[in-house]
Motif scaffolding. Structure first.
Motif, PDB file in Angstrom:
ATOM      1  N   LEU A   1      -6.471 -22.103   4.150  1.00 55.03           N
ATOM      2  CA  LEU A   1      -6.795 -21.527   2.846  1.00 55.03           C
ATOM      3  C   LEU A   1      -8.311 -21.472   2.660  1.00 55.03           C
ATOM      4  N   LEU A   2      -8.993 -22.554   3.024  1.00 56.88           N
ATOM      5  CA  LEU A   2     -10.448 -22.582   2.918  1.00 56.88           C
ATOM      6  C   LEU A   2     -11.087 -21.485   3.768  1.00 56.88           C
ATOM      7  N   ARG A   3     -10.564 -21.294   4.968  1.00 56.68           N
ATOM      8  CA  ARG A   3     -11.105 -20.256   5.841  1.00 56.68           C
ATOM      9  C   ARG A   3     -11.039 -18.883   5.170  1.00 56.68           C
ATOM     10  N   GLY A   4      -9.870 -18.566   4.607  1.00 55.11           N
ATOM     11  CA  GLY A   4      -9.734 -17.282   3.933  1.00 55.11           C
ATOM     12  C   GLY A   4     -10.696 -17.148   2.773  1.00 55.11           C
ATOM     13  N   ASN A   5     -10.836 -18.202   1.977  1.00 58.67           N
ATOM     14  CA  ASN A   5     -11.733 -18.192   0.832  1.00 58.67           C
ATOM     15  C   ASN A   5     -13.175 -17.935   1.275  1.00 58.67           C
ATOM     16  N   VAL A   6     -13.634 -18.697   2.267  1.00 61.41           N
ATOM     17  CA  VAL A   6     -15.020 -18.587   2.725  1.00 61.41           C
ATOM     18  C   VAL A   6     -15.268 -17.256   3.421  1.00 61.41           C
ATOM     19  N   CYS A   7     -14.320 -16.797   4.216  1.00 59.55           N
ATOM     20  CA  CYS A   7     -14.484 -15.520   4.928  1.00 59.55           C
ATOM     21  C   CYS A   7     -14.773 -14.365   3.982  1.00 59.55           C
ATOM     22  N   SER A   8     -14.259 -14.428   2.767  1.00 57.22           N
ATOM     23  CA  SER A   8     -14.443 -13.316   1.831  1.00 57.22           C
ATOM     24  C   SER A   8     -15.896 -13.150   1.409  1.00 57.22           C
ATOM     25  N   PHE A   9     -16.760 -14.131   1.723  1.00 61.98           N
ATOM     26  CA  PHE A   9     -18.165 -14.069   1.320  1.00 61.98           C
ATOM     27  C   PHE A   9     -19.074 -13.522   2.419  1.00 61.98           C
ATOM     28  N   HIS A  10     -18.522 -12.967   3.471  1.00 59.42           N
ATOM     29  CA  HIS A  10     -19.341 -12.236   4.428  1.00 59.42           C
ATOM     30  C   HIS A  10     -19.899 -10.975   3.753  1.00 59.42           C
ATOM     31  N   VAL A  11     -21.157 -10.645   4.039  1.00 57.89           N
ATOM     32  CA  VAL A  11     -21.736  -9.449   3.417  1.00 57.89           C
ATOM     33  C   VAL A  11     -21.019  -8.183   3.885  1.00 57.89           C
ATOM     34  N   THR A  12     -20.288  -8.273   4.981  1.00 56.86           N
ATOM     35  CA  THR A  12     -19.493  -7.124   5.423  1.00 56.86           C
ATOM     36  C   THR A  12     -18.390  -6.788   4.427  1.00 56.86           C
ATOM     37  N   ASN A  13     -18.008  -7.763   3.602  1.00 57.39           N
ATOM     38  CA  ASN A  13     -16.971  -7.576   2.584  1.00 57.39           C
ATOM     39  C   ASN A  13     -17.575  -7.334   1.211  1.00 57.39           C
ATOM     40  N   CYS A  14     -18.846  -6.986   1.186  1.00 53.39           N
ATOM     41  CA  CYS A  14     -19.555  -6.826  -0.079  1.00 53.39           C
ATOM     42  C   CYS A  14     -19.989  -5.377  -0.245  1.00 53.39           C
ATOM     43  N   SER A  15     -19.963  -4.905  -1.472  1.00 54.80           N
ATOM     44  CA  SER A  15     -20.470  -3.574  -1.771  1.00 54.80           C
ATOM     45  C   SER A  15     -21.252  -3.637  -3.067  1.00 54.80           C
ATOM     46  N   PRO A  16     -22.410  -2.980  -3.125  1.00 53.73           N
ATOM     47  CA  PRO A  16     -23.179  -3.015  -4.386  1.00 53.73           C
ATOM     48  C   PRO A  16     -22.424  -2.307  -5.495  1.00 53.73           C
TER      49      PRO A  16
ATOM     50  N   PHE B   1     -27.386  -4.998  -9.620  1.00 52.23           N
ATOM     51  CA  PHE B   1     -26.087  -4.983  -8.964  1.00 52.23           C
ATOM     52  C   PHE B   1     -25.356  -6.314  -9.039  1.00 52.23           C
ATOM     53  N   ASP B   2     -24.058  -6.220  -9.020  1.00 51.11           N
ATOM     54  CA  ASP B   2     -23.191  -7.341  -8.680  1.00 51.11           C
ATOM     55  C   ASP B   2     -22.924  -7.274  -7.181  1.00 51.11           C
ATOM     56  N   LYS B   3     -22.620  -8.449  -6.603  1.00 52.90           N
ATOM     57  CA  LYS B   3     -22.076  -8.452  -5.253  1.00 52.90           C
ATOM     58  C   LYS B   3     -20.575  -8.285  -5.412  1.00 52.90           C
ATOM     59  N   GLY B   4     -20.085  -7.129  -5.110  1.00 52.22           N
ATOM     60  CA  GLY B   4     -18.676  -6.850  -5.347  1.00 52.22           C
ATOM     61  C   GLY B   4     -17.824  -7.128  -4.132  1.00 52.22           C
ATOM     62  N   HIS B   5     -16.907  -8.099  -4.245  1.00 52.12           N
ATOM     63  CA  HIS B   5     -15.920  -8.285  -3.192  1.00 52.12           C
ATOM     64  C   HIS B   5     -15.083  -7.010  -3.059  1.00 52.12           C
ATOM     65  N   ILE B   6     -14.936  -6.529  -1.844  1.00 46.84           N
ATOM     66  CA  ILE B   6     -13.978  -5.447  -1.607  1.00 46.84           C
ATOM     67  C   ILE B   6     -12.590  -6.060  -1.445  1.00 46.84           C
ATOM     68  N   VAL B   7     -12.469  -7.040  -0.529  1.00 45.28           N
ATOM     69  CA  VAL B   7     -11.260  -7.862  -0.482  1.00 45.28           C
ATOM     70  C   VAL B   7     -11.462  -8.998  -1.481  1.00 45.28           C
ATOM     71  N   ARG B   8     -10.592  -9.119  -2.447  1.00 41.54           N
ATOM     72  CA  ARG B   8     -10.730 -10.163  -3.456  1.00 41.54           C
ATOM     73  C   ARG B   8     -10.640 -11.556  -2.829  1.00 41.54           C
ATOM     74  N   ARG B   9     -11.544 -12.410  -3.224  1.00 42.05           N
ATOM     75  CA  ARG B   9     -11.519 -13.793  -2.750  1.00 42.05           C
ATOM     76  C   ARG B   9     -10.165 -14.426  -2.999  1.00 42.05           C
ATOM     77  N   ASP B  10      -9.647 -14.267  -4.195  1.00 45.00           N
ATOM     78  CA  ASP B  10      -8.380 -14.909  -4.544  1.00 45.00           C
ATOM     79  C   ASP B  10      -7.214 -14.354  -3.732  1.00 45.00           C
ATOM     80  N   ASP B  11      -7.311 -13.106  -3.300  1.00 46.13           N
ATOM     81  CA  ASP B  11      -6.225 -12.493  -2.541  1.00 46.13           C
ATOM     82  C   ASP B  11      -6.018 -13.147  -1.185  1.00 46.13           C
ATOM     83  N   VAL B  12      -7.098 -13.572  -0.550  1.00 45.83           N
ATOM     84  CA  VAL B  12      -6.993 -14.078   0.824  1.00 45.83           C
ATOM     85  C   VAL B  12      -7.179 -15.591   0.915  1.00 45.83           C
TER      86      VAL B  12
END
Length: 755
Positions: free
Chosen positions: A591-606, A571-582
């Motif tokens: 800006l850093l907060r939005g970037n880092v927040c996208s790496f919560h596993v809650t925003n990840c899908s196999p 699997f890839d760790k697939g961002h559901i919300v794109r990192r670049d989008d937020v």
């Protein structure tokens, strides 16, 4: 509020008749019927005569403001469009009033001068060899890019949204082909294909107008560049023009009318006469509202990049870029381009003296100039030296190697390396020293990984009023979707179900341990994308990426990172919300907060390896946002996305925390709904993308080609168990020209709507 079909027909009649409307057309129905029926067989004539009678009844109802029956509307469309604004076949460099099948072209009687006046016909035919179809030279679902035409020595003009199918960048520097993509142009493509000339360079992607200039290899001398008018098409009211391009089937509201108009022949060179209308008319284009020229030729999807030629002079007066069914079509006036010095400096063939200014879009050039240099820019050879297209460079002697007086050699790869070579005695070993640039500093994002629940305080989640900013248009609200069954949602430790992050929010499905949906605010506003000068905004410069759990949610509702890191590469760790989008904000910290927040596993899908990546190695369908922005009135979007959580998803047995095992069903499909601001309110687009999961025990194989599909929002609602606000459903572009254009550019088929 959507415009009814009846209203559109009334508006169209007013447009093409110069305000005389139904009364003007009504008076000609008998004449039109007589001319059309003469050459038909008795059975066909009877059928057509009945259609004219039905159309006449419909027009009479329109004239007195009465309700029009659906069958009368259909017949009315089928008559007024081919008769008032016909489409001519082009073959072997000429056109006639006859179709490829030998029958008269519908509506030709109103445009007899196109063929009867020798000088006029010759003027049109002289332009045909310089107009071609932009071919996409890689394995793609898009049949072709659009239309282009020669405007200078080896230079083509087309739309920005056509060029961005295969090229990245903005302005006149740092432009590059997307990895693995290439394009060419075929100047024939009528009944058969012709030679394809490869596009070797992108010279300009205009930051304000929907226009691009491409450089093509080896054009023959007999293809003469077309002349671009310096007069402004917005001042040429009721001027007769012809559009010459490659209309495609774009599933307009009345499919039967489109089939009759185009005679079921699409994607080939056609001639479409009409008039310039209404002067300058405001329309949305790449996150702004521009004052475009308007015309009423029968253009469809695929006409993007079409040359609009003035019948009186033979000059190109505008570049077609968009349209609305039974409303109006929009074009970039060449007179406006003549007021842009950077366009003039490219050496385009303007018919008169181009002033080069002043103009109203200097700020957009400044924005393009200040953009970060593109990574991996294409190099073109100029005088034996490779350099970035459009950028003057001073190349060191010896092909880029600098030799110092002390005998050291410095070159860049891109590390700066110095090797000492000389001034050592012959009996001593030659020493070499490698001087590397300073190590990169630790990215600052790590400081924003939450360590306690208190660290989430102040996070600004999804904003439903986000599209009201960045524009002077009236305020709008875009509510988040809601779960039809609230019992499926995972509860937070502190109560509630909504997880707010910087610039986005989501709700988790308790049983599946994945986001049921996400809602994000996306912007391309430069002051929010790079709020502080001198900062490193690259992906690596923001965060040493790692995934982590949300402390506000019990672990039993989240799939841990170890599930992905110890899956033997399935699997890839697939961002559901794109990192670049937020990754945006009014300050670098936000800006850093939005970037880092996208790496919560809650925003990840196999997602199977490769599914979340395009041929450029970044993402597979993330560019949908960019395509939608091309049809938007502001640089802001609201994006909803998530996996389709089906009962029959395959279950994968993987690793859990502390050596435990974890079984998790893997979604086969993912959905995305994008909402943009347009001049008349909202426009929403729904897409679904599937990943192909094989029957192997461990690794899930993915098909070589992903096919995204545009779906009606009502069907996305059914498959996801979500309810979208009525304003978003009403704004669905699934059956519109706007939606068809975006689906084609994105390489997405348009799923057949359920009955």
């Amino acid at each position: 509020m959507p415009v009814s079909r009846e209203q559109r027909i009334r508006q169209y009649l007013d447009l093409v008749t110069g305000g005389e409307g139904t009364e003007s057309v009504l008076g000609n129905v008998e004449t039109m019927a007589g001319g059309a029926l003469e050459s038909l067989a008795p059975a066909e004539a009877g059928k057509t005569e009945a259609a004219f009678e039905s159309a006449r009844a419909g027009m009479e109802s329109l004239a007195r403001g009465a309700e029009v029956a659906p069958e009368q509307l259909s017949d009315l469309e089928a008559i007024i469009i081919p008769e008032l604004r016909p489409v001519y076949d082009i073959k072997d460099g000429t056109f006639t009033t006859l179709t490829f099948d030998g029958a008269p072209t519908p509506g030709h009687s109103l445009w007899t001068k196109l063929t009867s006046e020798a000088a006029l016909k010759q003027r049109i035919e002289a332009a045909l060899p310089a107009i071609g179809r932009i071919e996409l030279l890689w394995n793609t679902n898009i049949p072709y890019g659009g239309t282009g035409f020669v405007v200078g020595r080896n230079l083509l003009m087309t739309n920005r949204h056509v060029a961005q199918i295969f090229a990245d960048g903005l302005g006149d520097r740092n432009l590059q082909f997307i990895n693995g993509r290439a394009a060419g142009i075929d100047f024939k493509r009528d009944s058969a294909a012709g030679n394809v000339f490869k596009i070797r360079n992108v010279r300009m992607i205009h930051p304000y107008w929907d226009m691009a200039i491409l450089e093509v290899e080896g054009l023959p001398d007999n293809i003469t560049p077309l002349s671009l008018a310096v007069a402004d098409a917005r001042d040429m009211l009721r001027q007769e023009v012809v559009a010459i391009g490659y209309p495609a089937f774009d599933n307009r509201n009345a499919v039967d009318v489109q089939n009759e108009l185009m005679r079921n022949r699409f994607q080939v060179k056609r001639l479409q006469p009409g008039m310039l209308q209404q002067g300058g008319f405001d329309t949305e284009s790449f996150g702004k509202i521009v004052s475009a020229a308007t015309h009423d030729c029968s253009t469809t999807g695929g006409n993007s990049g079409t040359a609009m030629i003035n019948l009186a002079t033979g000059e190109v007066v505008a570049l077609h870029f968009a349209g609305r069914y039974l409303e109006r079509n929009y074009a970039v006036p060449t007179g406006a381009l003549a007021k842009d010095q950077r366009v003039v400096d490219l050496g385009l063939n303007f018919a008169g003296a181009a002033s080069g200014g002043p103009n109203d879009w200097g700020a957009w050039w400044n924005k393009a100039d200040s953009g970060s240099p593109a990574e991996g820019v294409n190099l073109v050879e100029v005088g034996g030296v490779q350099q970035i297209p459009g950028v003057a460079t001073q190349t060191p002697p010896s092909g880029g190697v600098v030799v110092s007086p002390g005998g050291s050699v410095t070159f860049e790869v891109p590390l700066r390396i110095t090797v000492s070579l000389g001034a050592t005695p012959a009996h001593e070993a030659v020493t070499e020293s490698v001087e590397l640039e300073a190590a990169k500093p630790t990215p600052p994002g790590g400081a924003f990984v939450p360590k306690t629940v208190a660290d989430y305080a102040g996070y600004k989640g999804y904003d439903e009023k986000f599209l009201s900013g960045g524009t002077k248009l009236a305020p709008v609200v875009v509510p988040m979707p809601e779960a039809t069954d609230l019992s499926v949602l995972a509860p937070l430790k502190a109560g509630g179900t909504q997880l707010d992050y910087q610039n986005f929010s989501l709700k988790m499905h308790a049983k599946r341990r994945l986001a049921l949906f996400t809602a994000s605010n996306v912007t391309e506003e430069s002051n929010l994308r790079e709020p502080e000068k001198g900062r490193n905004y690259s992906r690596g410069g923001l965060f040493s990426e790692r995934w982590f759990a949300d402390l506000r949610l019990d672990d039993k509702y989240q799939i841990p990172d170890v599930f992905y890191t110890q899956d033997q590469g399935a699997f890839d760790k697939g961002h559901i919300v794109r990192r670049d989008d937020v990754a945006w904000g009014s300050t670098f910290e936000l800006l850093l907060r939005g970037n880092v927040c996208s790496f919560h596993v809650t925003n990840c899908s196999p997602q199977v390896e490769g599914y979340n990546r395009s041929d450029s190695g970044e993402k597979n369908w993330g560019d949908l946002e960019n395509h939608v922005l091309s049809e938007a009135a502001s640089e802001r979007l609201c994006v909803f996305a998530g996996p389709v959580l089906a009962d029959d998803d395959r279950t994968f047995a993987g690793k859990g925390p502390k050596g435990t095992s974890l079984r998790a069903p893997v979604p086969r499909r993912f959905w995305k709904v994008i909402v943009a601001r347009v001049t008349d309110g909202l426009a929403s687009y729904g897409f679904v993308l599937e990943q192909d999961l094989s029957d192997t025990e461990l690794e899930f194989a993915v098909s070589d080609e992903f096919i995204g599909a545009m779906y009606p929002l009502t069907e996305i609602s059914e498959m996801t168990g979500l309810t979208f606000d009525k304003s978003i459903v009403d704004a669905d572009q699934y059956e519109t020209v706007r939606g068809g254009e975006i689906a084609m550019r994105a390489g997405s088929r348009r799923r057949k709507k359920k009955a």
